[in-house]
Structures are given as structure tokens and as C-alpha cells.
Design a protein around this motif. Structure first.
Motif, PDB file in Angstrom:
ATOM      1  N   ASP A 104      -4.394 -13.296   3.493  1.00 12.35           N
ATOM      2  CA  ASP A 104      -4.035 -13.882   1.699  1.00 12.35           C
ATOM      3  C   ASP A 104      -2.862 -12.589   1.255  1.00 12.35           C
ATOM      4  N   SER A 105      -3.292 -12.505  -0.512  1.00 11.39           N
ATOM      5  CA  SER A 105      -1.920 -11.795  -0.835  1.00 11.39           C
ATOM      6  C   SER A 105      -2.240 -10.026  -0.991  1.00 11.39           C
ATOM      7  N   ALA A 106      -3.567 -10.501  -1.250  1.00 13.14           N
ATOM      8  CA  ALA A 106      -4.611  -8.916  -1.350  1.00 13.14           C
ATOM      9  C   ALA A 106      -3.988  -7.825   0.138  1.00 13.14           C
ATOM     10  N   ALA A 107      -4.856  -8.439   1.401  1.00 13.00           N
ATOM     11  CA  ALA A 107      -4.587  -8.398   2.638  1.00 13.00           C
ATOM     12  C   ALA A 107      -2.963  -8.574   3.592  1.00 13.00           C
ATOM     13  N   TYR A 108      -1.871  -8.667   2.565  1.00 16.59           N
ATOM     14  CA  TYR A 108      -0.530  -8.565   3.018  1.00 16.59           C
ATOM     15  C   TYR A 108       0.093  -7.076   2.157  1.00 16.59           C
ATOM     16  N   LEU A 109      -0.329  -6.981   0.643  1.00 18.21           N
ATOM     17  CA  LEU A 109      -0.269  -5.294   0.056  1.00 18.21           C
ATOM     18  C   LEU A 109      -0.743  -4.665   1.002  1.00 18.21           C
ATOM     19  N   ALA A 110      -2.094  -5.108   0.938  1.00 16.06           N
ATOM     20  CA  ALA A 110      -3.120  -4.005   2.014  1.00 16.06           C
ATOM     21  C   ALA A 110      -2.543  -3.237   3.159  1.00 16.06           C
ATOM     22  N   ALA A 111      -1.449  -4.254   3.777  1.00 13.87           N
ATOM     23  CA  ALA A 111      -1.015  -4.157   4.854  1.00 13.87           C
ATOM     24  C   ALA A 111       0.608  -2.996   4.538  1.00 13.87           C
ATOM     25  N   MET A 112       0.516  -4.263   3.708  1.00 16.87           N
ATOM     26  CA  MET A 112       1.999  -3.185   3.575  1.00 16.87           C
ATOM     27  C   MET A 112       2.218  -1.800   2.846  1.00 16.87           C
ATOM     28  N   SER A 113       1.052  -1.382   2.591  1.00 13.55           N
ATOM     29  CA  SER A 113       1.140  -0.424   1.339  1.00 13.55           C
ATOM     30  C   SER A 113      -0.018   0.952   2.544  1.00 13.55           C
ATOM     31  N   ALA A 114       0.120   0.757   3.850  1.00 19.52           N
ATOM     32  CA  ALA A 114      -0.051   1.537   4.852  1.00 19.52           C
ATOM     33  C   ALA A 114       0.547   1.921   5.555  1.00 19.52           C
ATOM     34  N   ARG A 115       0.157   3.233   6.333  1.00 20.81           N
ATOM     35  CA  ARG A 115       1.058   4.171   6.612  1.00 20.81           C
ATOM     36  C   ARG A 115       1.215   3.822   7.833  1.00 20.81           C
ATOM     37  N   PRO A 116       2.483   4.613   8.121  1.00 22.82           N
ATOM     38  CA  PRO A 116       2.812   4.003   9.497  1.00 22.82           C
ATOM     39  C   PRO A 116       1.932   4.197  10.434  1.00 22.82           C
ATOM     40  N   GLY A 117       1.719   3.559  11.149  1.00 21.67           N
ATOM     41  CA  GLY A 117       0.939   3.933  13.017  1.00 21.67           C
ATOM     42  C   GLY A 117       1.128   4.361  14.171  1.00 21.67           C
ATOM     43  N   PHE A 118       2.573   5.231  13.510  1.00 22.25           N
ATOM     44  CA  PHE A 118       3.189   5.640  14.609  1.00 22.25           C
ATOM     45  C   PHE A 118       2.140   6.815  15.692  1.00 22.25           C
ATOM     46  N   PRO A 119       1.984   7.107  16.703  1.00 21.93           N
ATOM     47  CA  PRO A 119       1.025   8.337  17.028  1.00 21.93           C
ATOM     48  C   PRO A 119       1.210   9.474  16.700  1.00 21.93           C
ATOM     49  N   SER A 120       0.617  10.182  17.106  1.00 26.39           N
ATOM     50  CA  SER A 120       1.267  11.782  16.630  1.00 26.39           C
ATOM     51  C   SER A 120       1.686  12.524  18.468  1.00 26.39           C
TER      52      SER A 120
END
Length: 214
Positions: free
Chosen positions: A183-199
Motif C-alpha cells: 500500500d501507500s504506507a509501504a511505498y513511502l517506507a521503501a522510498m524513505s529507507a536508506r540506500p542498501g549499498f554494501p559497506s
């Protein structure tokens, strides 16, 4: 629910500059307030889950605020060129299913013509509001303080128009989230997440092999 990045910045550095355009600027607290107010007001323009808001792309703070507010509210936004003629704008608004328009000074004339013909609400910024258009600042100021945002509207990624090869622009949803969301809440959470680049360094910068040439 954890705070989104914008909320955290508004709390941690409320008075630091966040955005600036040719007409002024916003602090982080000011940006958060405008996004919150715009999100509530966008739901008045787009009450249905399939409704969208046409946003004419002026280089201005309200353009970004509207797209951010659309993500917050679960109201899909449509990025539309500010240089379209009234007829071109009307065609894209109908195609996108937009039920409201946000426009700056460059596209205000075409937006007003389109809003009149289609019977849609219009908000303008950076120029005096004409006809039945709302002034951006007054429109935001009138947002109610006690309206909660819905949490389970369908995900509505922003819609953009490409020139295509048929002579007629075609709408396509942006692909910023690679996996399906509920849903839109999950989409917003995905858009707001930090980039998942490896260290660490990328593989091609790994330490050279100890093997030496004979």
C-alpha cells in the motif's frame, strides 16, 4: 511508527536551510510543515484511490513540496511539463486521470484554461491567483490541523510523460521501488529507507593480488 527522514531533520536541525528557489527558502521545520499541510489538502483534490494531482514542473519549492506531500498522503502525482499548450495539458490530465492541478507562473495560463474546461481545482504559486485558482500560501494556511492521513491507500508511484515514438506523450509510473509493495504506507517506507549499498570499497577496487610476474 518511526520518524521519516524529513521529520528527523525537522526535529534535529529545525532552523537550518532545507530548500531555496528564486523567490525564497524554507528551513527544515518549514519544509516539514508545508509537506504536512499540502498532504492534507491534496486529499481534498484526490479523494479516490485512483485520483492523481497534475504538477506542472516549475523550478520552485512548491513543486517538490507537492510531490513529497503526494507520497505522504498516498495521492499519486503527475509530473507535467510547464511548457505545454492548454490543449496538450488537457490531453495529459485526462489521460492521467488527474483531479486537481498545481502550477507555477510559467504554466499558470494553460493550467487555468485546462482547469476551467475540465472543472478542476487549481492552485498557483509564484504568480497572483487568477480566476477560480487558489493561492498556494493561502491554500496551505487553510489546511486543518487535526486530519489524519490514511495509511492503507493503494501505492501510487509518481507518473511521468515521455515523448514516445507515436507523436503523443505516454504516461509511465516511475520505478523507484524494485519490489512490490502492499500500500501507500509501504511505498513511502521503501522510498524513505536508506540506500542498501554494501559497506567497504567496490569489488573493482579490491586489494591487488600478491601474485607477481616471473
Amino acid at each position: 511508527m518511526s520518524l521519516l527522514p524529513l521529520d528527523r531533520r525537522a526535529q534535529e536541525t529545525p532552523d537550518e536551510p532545507a530548500l531555496a528557489d528564486d523567490l525564497g527558502g524554507l528551513t527544515w521545520s518549514g519544509l516539514a510543515d508545508q509537506v504536512a499541510r499540502a498532504a492534507v489538502r491534496l486529499l481534498e483534490f484526490a479523494p479516490g484511490p485512483d485520483d492523481r494531482i497534475a504538477v506542472l514542473g516549475d523550478n520552485a519549492i512548491p513543486t517538490l513540496v507537492t510531490h513529497l506531500a503526494g507520497l505522504r498522503a498516498g495521492a499519486g502525482t503527475v509530473a507535467i511539463s510547464r511548457h505545454l499548450t492548454s490543449r496538450e495539458l488537457i490531453d495529459q490530465i485526462i489521460d492521467a486521470g488527474a483531479t486537481g492541478i498545481i502550477a507555477g507562473p510559467v504554466g499558470a495560463g494553460a493550467a487555468l484554461d485546462a482547469a476551467r474546461e475540465l472543472g478542476l481545482p487549481l492552485v498557483t504559486h509564484g504568480t497572483p491567483a487568477a480566476g477560480h485558482a487558489f493561492d498556494w500560501d493561502l491554500w496551505l494556511a487553510a489546511a486543518p490541523d487535526d486530519r489524519a492521513l490514511p495509511a492503507e491507500r493503494p501505492a501510487r508511484p509518481p507518473l511521468v510523460y515521455t515523448s514516445g515514438t507515436t507523436g503523443r506523450a505516454r504516461g509511465t509510473e516511475v520505478r523507484w521501488v524494485g519490489t512490490p509493495v502492499a500500500d501507500s504506507a509501504a511505498y513511502l517506507a521503501a522510498m524513505s529507507a536508506r540506500p542498501g549499498f554494501p559497506s567497504g570499497p567496490p569489488p573493482w577496487r579490491a586489494a591487488p593480488s600478491s601474485t607477481t610476474r616471473p
